[in-house]
Design a protein around this motif. Structure first.
Motif, PDB file in Angstrom:
ATOM      1  N   GLU A  49      34.857 -28.119  -8.441  1.00 17.16           N
ATOM      2  CA  GLU A  49      35.555 -29.329  -8.007  1.00 17.16           C
ATOM      3  C   GLU A  49      34.686 -30.567  -8.142  1.00 17.16           C
ATOM      4  N   SER A 101      36.112 -33.860  -6.951  1.00 16.92           N
ATOM      5  CA  SER A 101      36.436 -34.574  -5.710  1.00 16.92           C
ATOM      6  C   SER A 101      37.883 -34.304  -5.343  1.00 16.92           C
ATOM      7  N   ASP A 102      38.161 -34.267  -4.060  1.00 16.67           N
ATOM      8  CA  ASP A 102      39.542 -34.147  -3.555  1.00 16.67           C
ATOM      9  C   ASP A 102      40.318 -33.013  -4.214  1.00 16.67           C
ATOM     10  N   GLY A 103      39.639 -31.874  -4.444  1.00 10.60           N
ATOM     11  CA  GLY A 103      40.329 -30.724  -5.008  1.00 10.60           C
ATOM     12  C   GLY A 103      40.535 -30.787  -6.512  1.00 10.60           C
ATOM     13  N   LYS A 150      29.539 -35.351  -9.213  1.00 17.45           N
ATOM     14  CA  LYS A 150      30.308 -35.471  -7.962  1.00 17.45           C
ATOM     15  C   LYS A 150      30.044 -36.810  -7.285  1.00 17.45           C
ATOM     16  N   GLY A 170      32.702 -39.789  -6.507  1.00 19.74           N
ATOM     17  CA  GLY A 170      32.870 -40.358  -5.168  1.00 19.74           C
ATOM     18  C   GLY A 170      32.762 -41.863  -5.153  1.00 19.74           C
ATOM     19  N   ARG A 213      35.247 -43.271  -9.313  1.00 20.15           N
ATOM     20  CA  ARG A 213      36.297 -42.536  -9.985  1.00 20.15           C
ATOM     21  C   ARG A 213      37.322 -43.462 -10.639  1.00 20.15           C
TER      22      ARG A 213
END
Length: 241
Positions: free
Chosen positions: A27, A29-31, A230, A234, A237
């Protein structure tokens, strides 16, 4: 235009994260996983014919993505590299297409620069900071003459970021060379890009899209790469997608 995502490998350099999970499902971010980001990007750029070559933990990829792609399974993924992975779906190499590695994150604007090209062969490369991170390329007269990890950082002109666009004519040439290189189970440790210098030797220009605007991209091979990506997702994006 179709897209072919090569996602068969085990990615042992990211153990223990990838011991039971394909790297492309990590992952961001956010799934949102790596490969879901790639699919999102492809669809935003108008490419809906998405084909994924699976190997390690193939069922997990299909379970996650469901009907977002067409799947081809490569059984011998543990013993070979992606030259042979691509060869197993050579019957799909019949029209204009994108071939991409499943661990690459790229800004939409850079991807679009490549898609706009009318060249038969067009690889996305970055000369801003030539590193060991991914395979290097050598260029001459605006054409790639060599590509691979055998090229030292000192001798490399740029990094290939793992995404390329090929015309119908080009992909048929690649298919012939890939088939030939895989005869008698040769070159089992090589990437499919091994055929490109051989094609170039036959007076075929291997064009490229150069990352002149320093757009974001990254390839995830190690834990530091993953953590860096990642963090970017964060923080920035909205600047990537």
């Amino acid at each position: 235009m179709k897209a072919i995502i090569l996602a068969a490998g085990k990615s042992s350099r990211l153990y223990p994260l990838t011991k039971e999970t394909p790297k492309c499902l990590l992952e961001l971010s956010d799934g949102l996983s790596i490969i879901e980001y790639q699919i999102l990007l492809l669809k935003e750029l108008g490419i809906n014919d998405i084909n994924i070559v699976t190997g390690f933990q193939a069922s997990k990829i299909k379970e996650k993505l469901e009907n977002k792609a067409t799947y081809f399974h490569y059984e011998n993924y543990e013993a070979t590299n992606n030259l042979h992975t691509l060869n197993t779906i050579s019957n799909q190499l019949n029209d204009e297409c994108i071939i991409m590695f499943s661990d690459v994150i790229i800004a939409k604007d850079l991807f679009y620069e490549c898609l706009k090209s009318n060249d038969d062969f067009n690889l996305i490369i970055d000369s801003n900071n030539v590193t060991e991170k991914t395979m290097r390329v050598v260029t001459k007269n605006n054409s790639i003459t060599d590509i691979g990890s055998h090229i030292s950082v000192a001798n490399g002109d740029a990094n290939f970021i793992g995404i390329a666009k090929y015309s119908k004519r080009a992909i048929k040439i690649i298919k012939q060379y890939v088939n030939y290189f895989c005869r008698n189970n040769n070159y089992i440790e090589d990437y499919y890009t091994i055929v490109l210098p051989e094609i170039a030797k036959n007076n075929q220009k291997i064009n490229y899209t150069l990352n002149l605007n320093n757009y974001y991209w990254d390839e995830i091979d190690y834990l530091d790469d993953y953590n860096n990506v990642k963090k970017v997702f964060g923080d920035k994006r909205d600047l990537i997608i």
